[in-house]
Design a protein around this motif. Structure first.
Motif, mmCIF file in Angstrom:
data_model
loop_
_atom_site.group_PDB
_atom_site.id
_atom_site.type_symbol
_atom_site.label_atom_id
_atom_site.label_comp_id
_atom_site.label_asym_id
_atom_site.label_seq_id
_atom_site.Cartn_x
_atom_site.Cartn_y
_atom_site.Cartn_z
ATOM 1 N N GLN A 13 30.904 49.380 7.971
ATOM 2 C CA GLN A 13 32.027 48.457 7.927
ATOM 3 C C GLN A 13 32.376 48.132 6.482
ATOM 4 O O GLN A 13 31.535 48.293 5.576
ATOM 5 N N ALA A 14 33.589 47.695 6.285
ATOM 6 C CA ALA A 14 34.019 47.304 4.951
ATOM 7 C C ALA A 14 33.059 46.276 4.368
ATOM 8 O O ALA A 14 32.599 45.373 5.070
ATOM 9 N N GLY A 15 32.752 46.476 3.106
ATOM 10 C CA GLY A 15 31.789 45.624 2.439
ATOM 11 C C GLY A 15 30.371 46.155 2.475
ATOM 12 O O GLY A 15 29.488 45.621 1.787
ATOM 13 N N GLY A 16 30.156 47.194 3.264
ATOM 14 C CA GLY A 16 28.831 47.759 3.399
ATOM 15 C C GLY A 16 28.465 48.715 2.270
ATOM 16 O O GLY A 16 29.244 48.922 1.324
ATOM 17 N N SER A 17 27.279 49.302 2.384
ATOM 18 C CA SER A 17 26.745 50.172 1.342
ATOM 19 C C SER A 17 26.195 51.449 1.958
ATOM 20 O O SER A 17 25.769 51.466 3.114
ATOM 21 N N LEU A 86 31.977 48.940 -0.006
ATOM 22 C CA LEU A 86 32.862 50.007 0.452
ATOM 23 C C LEU A 86 34.088 49.429 1.145
ATOM 24 O O LEU A 86 34.033 48.359 1.771
ATOM 25 N N ASN A 87 35.191 50.142 1.032
ATOM 26 C CA ASN A 87 36.415 49.754 1.732
ATOM 27 C C ASN A 87 37.009 50.978 2.434
ATOM 28 O O ASN A 87 36.591 52.116 2.152
ATOM 29 N N PRO A 88 37.945 50.782 3.345
ATOM 30 C CA PRO A 88 38.475 51.923 4.114
ATOM 31 C C PRO A 88 39.052 53.032 3.254
ATOM 32 O O PRO A 88 39.042 54.196 3.679
ATOM 33 N N ASP A 89 39.521 52.716 2.059
ATOM 34 C CA ASP A 89 40.050 53.760 1.175
ATOM 35 C C ASP A 89 38.969 54.709 0.674
ATOM 36 O O ASP A 89 39.281 55.757 0.112
ATOM 37 N N ASP A 90 37.713 54.346 0.868
ATOM 38 C CA ASP A 90 36.613 55.221 0.460
ATOM 39 C C ASP A 90 36.275 56.252 1.527
ATOM 40 O O ASP A 90 35.416 57.111 1.315
ATOM 41 N N THR A 91 36.923 56.172 2.675
ATOM 42 C CA THR A 91 36.682 57.133 3.740
ATOM 43 C C THR A 91 37.089 58.530 3.300
ATOM 44 O O THR A 91 38.226 58.756 2.875
ATOM 45 N N ALA A 92 36.149 59.458 3.381
ATOM 46 C CA ALA A 92 36.390 60.822 2.915
ATOM 47 C C ALA A 92 35.143 61.660 3.164
ATOM 48 O O ALA A 92 34.081 61.132 3.493
ATOM 49 N N THR A 121 29.474 65.634 2.974
ATOM 50 C CA THR A 121 28.949 64.672 3.937
ATOM 51 C C THR A 121 30.030 63.618 4.195
ATOM 52 O O THR A 121 30.683 63.142 3.262
ATOM 53 N N GLN A 122 30.229 63.277 5.454
ATOM 54 C CA GLN A 122 31.310 62.385 5.835
ATOM 55 C C GLN A 122 30.918 60.925 5.635
ATOM 56 O O GLN A 122 29.842 60.498 6.065
ATOM 57 N N VAL A 123 31.822 60.183 5.004
ATOM 58 C CA VAL A 123 31.686 58.730 4.868
ATOM 59 C C VAL A 123 32.899 58.098 5.526
ATOM 60 O O VAL A 123 34.042 58.424 5.180
ATOM 61 N N THR A 124 32.659 57.217 6.475
ATOM 62 C CA THR A 124 33.732 56.525 7.187
ATOM 63 C C THR A 124 33.529 55.027 7.066
ATOM 64 O O THR A 124 32.461 54.511 7.409
ATOM 65 N N VAL A 125 34.551 54.343 6.554
ATOM 66 C CA VAL A 125 34.482 52.896 6.359
ATOM 67 C C VAL A 125 35.550 52.253 7.236
ATOM 68 O O VAL A 125 36.736 52.541 7.086
ATOM 69 N N SER A 126 35.117 51.385 8.118
ATOM 70 C CA SER A 126 36.050 50.721 9.018
ATOM 71 C C SER A 126 36.325 49.300 8.548
ATOM 72 O O SER A 126 35.466 48.654 7.942
#
Length: 127
Positions: A13-17, A86-92, A121-126
């Motif tokens: 989730q957003a704000g996570g690491s 982390l924020n959703p824009d970091d999803t990639a 490796t996939q990173v998904t931030v919600s």
């Protein structure tokens, strides 16, 4: 030649690491300039962070400065990317990259500079 294998991606989730790792084969890892790049769906690959060999220096994209930290452990042949806030824009999909034969202490922020790439490796931030 070196082979690179990323791990550590996931969904947060957003704000996570998260901490990404990139395991490198071969004994020459300590003399490779390394970097992380990422590619979001429908977007071009973009530079995230780079680290030199020898005299350790680091370079970051403005979008991750202060939130991401690149590091390397040559005793473990591993490159890391610690990501916080982390924020959703970091999803990639995040890729590590490496190149040999470059100047000690130099970092490179352009993908064309690198000869070796991991599979990502996939990173998904919600939100």
């Amino acid at each position: 030649q070196v082979q690179l294998v990323e791990s550590g991606g996931g969904s947060v989730q957003a704000g996570g690491s998260l901490r990404l790792s990139c395991a490198a084969s071969g004994r020459a890892f300590s003399t490779y300039a390394m970097a992380w790049f990422r590619q979001a769906p429908g977007k071009d690959r973009e530079f995230v962070a780079a680290i030199s060999w020898g005299v350790i220096k680091t370079t970051y994209a403005n979008s991750v400065q202060g939130r991401f930290t690149i590091a390397r452990d040559s005793t473990k042949n591993t490159l890391y990317l610690q990501m916080v806030n982390l924020n959703p824009d970091d999803t990639a999909v995040y890729y590590c990259a490496g190149v040999a034969g470059r100047n000690r202490g130099a970092t490179y922020a352009t993908g064309n500079e690198y000869d070796y790439w991991g599979q990502g490796t996939q990173v998904t931030v919600s939100s």
